[in-house]
Design a protein around this motif. Structure first.
Motif, short mmCIF file in Angstrom:
data_model
loop_
_atom_site.label_atom_id
_atom_site.label_comp_id
_atom_site.label_asym_id
_atom_site.label_seq_id
_atom_site.Cartn_x
_atom_site.Cartn_y
_atom_site.Cartn_z
N ALA A 1 -8.56 -0.08 -3.66
CA ALA A 1 -7.11 -0.06 -3.55
C ALA A 1 -6.53 -1.41 -3.92
N GLY A 2 -5.34 -1.37 -4.48
CA GLY A 2 -4.57 -2.57 -4.76
C GLY A 2 -3.19 -2.44 -4.14
N VAL A 3 -2.67 -3.51 -3.57
CA VAL A 3 -1.36 -3.49 -2.95
C VAL A 3 -0.49 -4.58 -3.54
N VAL A 4 0.82 -4.33 -3.52
CA VAL A 4 1.78 -5.31 -4.00
C VAL A 4 3.06 -5.13 -3.20
N ALA A 5 3.77 -6.21 -2.96
CA ALA A 5 5.07 -6.17 -2.28
C ALA A 5 6.08 -6.91 -3.14
N MET B 1 0.89 0.76 -2.57
CA MET B 1 -0.57 0.77 -2.60
C MET B 1 -1.03 1.77 -3.64
N LEU B 2 -1.98 1.36 -4.45
CA LEU B 2 -2.60 2.25 -5.43
C LEU B 2 -4.07 2.39 -5.06
N LEU B 3 -4.53 3.63 -4.90
CA LEU B 3 -5.90 3.90 -4.45
C LEU B 3 -6.60 4.78 -5.48
N ASP C 1 -2.29 -3.69 5.98
CA ASP C 1 -2.70 -2.91 7.15
C ASP C 1 -2.71 -1.41 6.84
N ARG C 2 -1.66 -0.95 6.16
CA ARG C 2 -1.59 0.47 5.86
C ARG C 2 -2.68 0.88 4.87
N ALA C 3 -2.99 0.01 3.92
CA ALA C 3 -4.07 0.30 2.97
C ALA C 3 -5.40 0.42 3.69
N ARG C 4 -5.67 -0.47 4.63
CA ARG C 4 -6.93 -0.39 5.39
C ARG C 4 -6.99 0.91 6.20
N LYS D 1 -11.91 -3.18 -8.05
CA LYS D 1 -13.08 -2.51 -8.61
C LYS D 1 -14.03 -3.51 -9.28
N ALA D 2 -13.43 -4.45 -10.04
CA ALA D 2 -14.26 -5.43 -10.75
C ALA D 2 -15.04 -6.33 -9.79
N ARG D 3 -14.43 -6.62 -8.65
CA ARG D 3 -15.08 -7.51 -7.67
C ARG D 3 -15.94 -6.74 -6.67
N GLY D 4 -15.89 -5.40 -6.69
CA GLY D 4 -16.70 -4.59 -5.80
C GLY D 4 -16.23 -4.62 -4.36
N VAL D 5 -14.90 -4.79 -4.16
CA VAL D 5 -14.35 -4.80 -2.80
C VAL D 5 -13.38 -3.63 -2.66
N GLU D 6 -13.03 -3.35 -1.40
CA GLU D 6 -12.14 -2.22 -1.16
C GLU D 6 -10.69 -2.52 -1.49
N LEU D 7 -10.22 -3.72 -1.20
CA LEU D 7 -8.79 -3.98 -1.26
C LEU D 7 -8.49 -5.35 -1.85
N VAL D 8 -7.53 -5.40 -2.77
CA VAL D 8 -7.07 -6.66 -3.35
C VAL D 8 -5.55 -6.61 -3.40
#
Length: 819
Positions: free
Chosen positions: A511-515, A418-420, A485-488, A538-545
């Motif tokens: 935040a962005g997450v990847v597995a 996760m990158l925040l 879940d951990r990012a939230r 950030k571009a979409r104005g949401v917390e997590l992608v």
């Protein structure tokens, strides 16, 4: 004769005395059982004596004589010390030989017990200690006398072979019973195995038994055949005893210094806790101390007390606790000529004599411990600087990258990242100032740290960027769900208001997450994917992608980059080099020049290595690119040399190059092709690449050394094992990383790292080169610390080969290769 090695307690008795005296405050359960058992056996023996005891006849005078002789034998002890322990020798068996010839076995048991009791009272021994000695004497003499009677009857003739055999067996059994009881008491007290203690110093004890028998036989022979010589017998016995004592002293002192050498070698750790644990354990064993303490001060002034014993029990806390031990021998911890930063203390529960030789050994051990602790502490500082973010105390980028790559190459399961990034963080800096911004980052770090679970790694990558590494999920789908879940959870931790500099702030983050499955990519790629997902958030104005591979264009760019590099290698003018000279800090003469590769890209202009090397390391193009750089570097040196300029050139080797078994052969061929002496080529290797556990890296480095080229340890201090890397691979030069040089003026830790690195280089006979010198103040500080050379924009920027040649010619050339 007692020959056991045991602690000397009170007025020094046998080793059993030492054990009982040292433990009287708190006897181990097995030691209590041993004392009880000896008491029962002694009672049985006394009952048997009472049944066979007869009134004395005309030889009644022998009873008080033997009693006095036993007491004297217990008091006239040869004492030779070793670390608070000693070889304590009495002559009880010699007296028993005389006594069993003069009086009956029953009276011999009683006189031996009475004489021992008188000696214990004279020495004012603790009652438990005294009784254990008496009980052991009763049991040993009773069993020995019983066997003697079975062989040759009561009061055997010492001249006959049967009588002599009976007395020899009797003395052996008496000594053996004493040794077995003593070994058990020492083993139960120290926590050692019975076998180890029993065979400790067995040769010395066996020799002592032989001397006991010889002395007893001598006394009987003189009394029978030349009684008038009894008056000169004491000086003769004294000479024999002193000769034996000298032999014992030589052997035990030699063993002491051998054990001291082992102890100092065992302390050679780079972890401070391991150093303290080993020092306490080895000191307790070497000096037979009940407890060993190490009290020392950290760099921030905090005092720490560590206590432990030979059994490995360790306690750590603050000084000032109640110490139950009566005796303490302290030695200051001083590294070189500097001030004391602590004490090593041997603690004994009873009064203990530590002679001068053993105090010298303790001082030697203390000096070794001080040096080892300083090395371990500096290593810890290096590790912290290299792996921790100085602002928040979280892991930093190099630490995250190393741990991530370790998981990704493990081949087990999956890993998620996760990158925040904080939104509008710049406004906080602009409005409240940079100090408030730093405070905000610390508060955010504390909030996030409180939500981290075991096995995860939370890091600050720089600025307002944080990352969470999450290994351990079995499949990719589970890893993705777990990462979301951990990012939230971490985003939720920032939901409440934060108070910074008295101002209540509301913080938002993206935040962005990847597995990914292990083995599918490296950490650079995983971080890039998480970064891509975060910026889409950030571009979409949401917390997590979550990262979406179908929308990723970077992999296409990498393929294009590889294709363009192939074209660049085929051309003659796209891959070029620049050279940045390093200079002698005192005289200013150039020491050589570092080769810096550049790519004259037809569309993107002049590219630095950071723009293309990381991507090329995952392709087969890194080998031909490395070969091209060697050709350009060695060709440049050859041109300089033909013009009378002899300046070594340094080429950076990538981690991928160290996995190429053909590299040493290729380097050797190019050196011969350009007719360049091997010692004029310096290969710069980062310590992270050097510390790889792969055997192929050791093979390549060894082959390069055999060529005669020089090795330089680049970016020293930024990896996890800086000191081990110097010890593992023979290098000629250490380059101090620019981050420590830049921070040297404002950070005491950074200055300490630079000072330590320069001192290490001087000690090992290496050249220390400081990178990134940009100001006159930095140069002055480095000169003051004794740094040999430096490199940076304060002296020269990277130059084209012709410009570098002009500079080197004008300054008169270098002062020679690294020595």
């Amino acid at each position: 004769m007692r020959g056991r090695i045991g602690r000397v307690v009170g007025t020094e008795g046998g080793s059993v005395d030492a054990v009982i005296g040292a433990q009287r405050l708190s006897l181990p359960s097995r030691l209590r059982a041993l004392i009880t058992g000896m008491t029962v056996l002694a009672a049985v023996c006394i009952a048997g004596v009472a049944l066979t005891l007869r009134p004395p006849g005309e030889d009644w005078w022998a009873i008080p004589l033997v009693t006095v002789m036993v007491a004297i034998s217990r008091l006239w002890i040869v004492r030779r010390y070793i670390g608070g322990s000693g070889i304590l020798v009495d002559w009880g068996e010699a007296v028993l030989i005389v006594g069993l010839v003069l009086i009956s076995p029953a009276w011999t048991v009683l006189t031996a017990a009475l004489g021992t009791a008188v000696a214990m009272a004279w020495k004012r021994f603790d009652p438990v200690k005294a009784w254990f000695n008496v009980a052991t004497t009763i049991v040993g003499v009773s069993i020995a006398a019983l066997v003697m009677v079975a062989i040759a009857g009561a009061q055997p003739d010492p001249i006959s072979w049967r009588g002599a055999l009976a007395l020899a067996v009797m003395a052996t059994i008496s000594a053996l019973v004493s040794e077995l009881a003593c070994a058990a008491a020492v083993a139960f007290s120290r926590g050692d195995t019975f076998r180890t203690v029993l065979f400790e110093g067995v040769g010395t004890r066996a020799l002592g038994l032989v001397m006991n028998f010889a002395i007893g036989a001598m006394i009987l022979a003189v009394a029978r055949y030349a009684p008038y010589l009894l008056v000169v017998l004491p000086p003769v016995l004294w000479l024999l005893i002193e000769g034996f004592a000298g032999r014992v002293r030589t052997r035990i002192e030699r063993r002491m210094w051998q054990r001291l050498t082992v102890a100092t070698r065992e302390m050679g750790h780079l972890d401070i806790d391991a150093v303290l644990r080993t020092a306490i354990l080895e000191s307790a064993k070497l000096f037979s101390a009940d407890v060993v303490e190490v009290e020392w001060k950290r760099a921030n002034g905090d005092a720490v007390l560590t206590r432990g014993d030979a059994a490995g029990k360790i306690w750590q806390g603050k000084p000032g606790i109640y110490r139950p031990e009566q005796t303490a021998y302290p030695v200051s911890l001083v590294n070189g000529s500097g001030p004391s930063f602590g004490e090593l203390r041997l603690c004994f529960r009873s009064q203990v004599r530590l002679p001068e030789r053993e105090q010298l050994a303790l001082s030697t051990l203390g000096s070794a411990l001080a040096g080892t602790m300083q090395n371990a502490y500096v290593h810890q500082q290096l590790h912290d600087l290299a792996t921790q973010d100085s602002l928040t105390g979280l892991a930093n980028r190099p630490c995250l990258m190393a741990e991530g790559n370790a998981v990704l190459t493990s081949g087990h399961g999956t890993v998620a990242l996760m990158l925040l990034d904080l939104d509008h963080f710049r406004q906080v800096n602009d409005t409240l100032g940079h100090e408030a911004g730093d405070d905000l980052l610390r508060v955010v770090a504390d909030r996030l740290r409180a939500r981290v679970t075991p096995g995860e790694t939370l890091a600050r990558l720089g600025g307002d960027e944080f990352a969470l590494l999450m290994p351990g999920q079995a499949d990719l789908k589970g890893a993705s769900g777990h990462a979301r879940d951990r990012a939230r959870t971490l985003l939720g931790a920032l939901g409440g208001p934060l108070v910074v500099d008295g101002v209540e702030l509301s913080v938002e983050a993206s935040a962005g997450v990847v597995a990914a499955e292990t083995g599918s990519c490296d950490m650079v790629e995983l971080l890039r994917r998480a970064d891509s997902a975060m910026y889409r958030a950030k571009a979409r104005g949401v917390e997590l992608v979550e990262f979406d591979a179908e929308r990723d264009t970077a992999s296409v760019d990498r393929l294009a980059l590889a294709s363009e590099m192939q074209a660049a290698l085929a051309a003659d003018d796209q891959i070029v080099i620049q050279l940045q000279p390093s200079v002698d800090l005192v005289g200013g003469a150039p020491l050589g020049a570092e080769v810096l590769v550049r790519w004259k890209h037809p569309r993107r202009g002049l590219l630095s290595p950071a723009s293309f090397i990381p991507d090329l390391e995952h392709t087969d193009l890194i080998a031909p690119l490395t070969r091209r750089v060697f050709e350009l570097a060695l060709g440049t040196y050859r041109t300089w040399l033909d013009d009378g300029i002899d300046a070594p050139v340094a080429v950076n080797l990538s981690a991928r190059s160290l996995l190429d078994r053909e590299l040493p052969e290729e380097v050797g061929r190019l050196l011969a092709e350009f007719d360049v002496p091997p010692d004029r080529l310096v290969l710069e290797i980062t310590e992270t690449a050097m510390m790889s556990e792969l055997e192929i890296v050791d093979e390549v480095l060894t082959a390069l050394r055999e060529l005669g080229v020089r090795l330089s340890l680049d970016d020293f201090g930024t990896g996890f094992s800086s000191l081990q890397s110097v010890a593992r691979v023979t290098v000629d030069e250490i380059k101090i990383d620019r981050q420590f040089v830049i921070a040297m003026g404002s950070s005491r830790q950074a200055e300490a790292v630079v000072r330590m690195t320069v001192g290490l280089a001087q000690t090992l006979g290496l050249r220390a080169i400081a990178e990134g010198v940009e100001t006159a103040q930095q140069r002055a500080e480095l000169v003051k610390l004794g740094c040999h050379g430096a490199q940076g924009f304060y002296f020269y920027p990277p130059l084209d080969p012709d410009d570098a040649k002009t500079v080197l010619a004008a300054r008169g050339g270098p002062d020679g290769p690294p020595q």
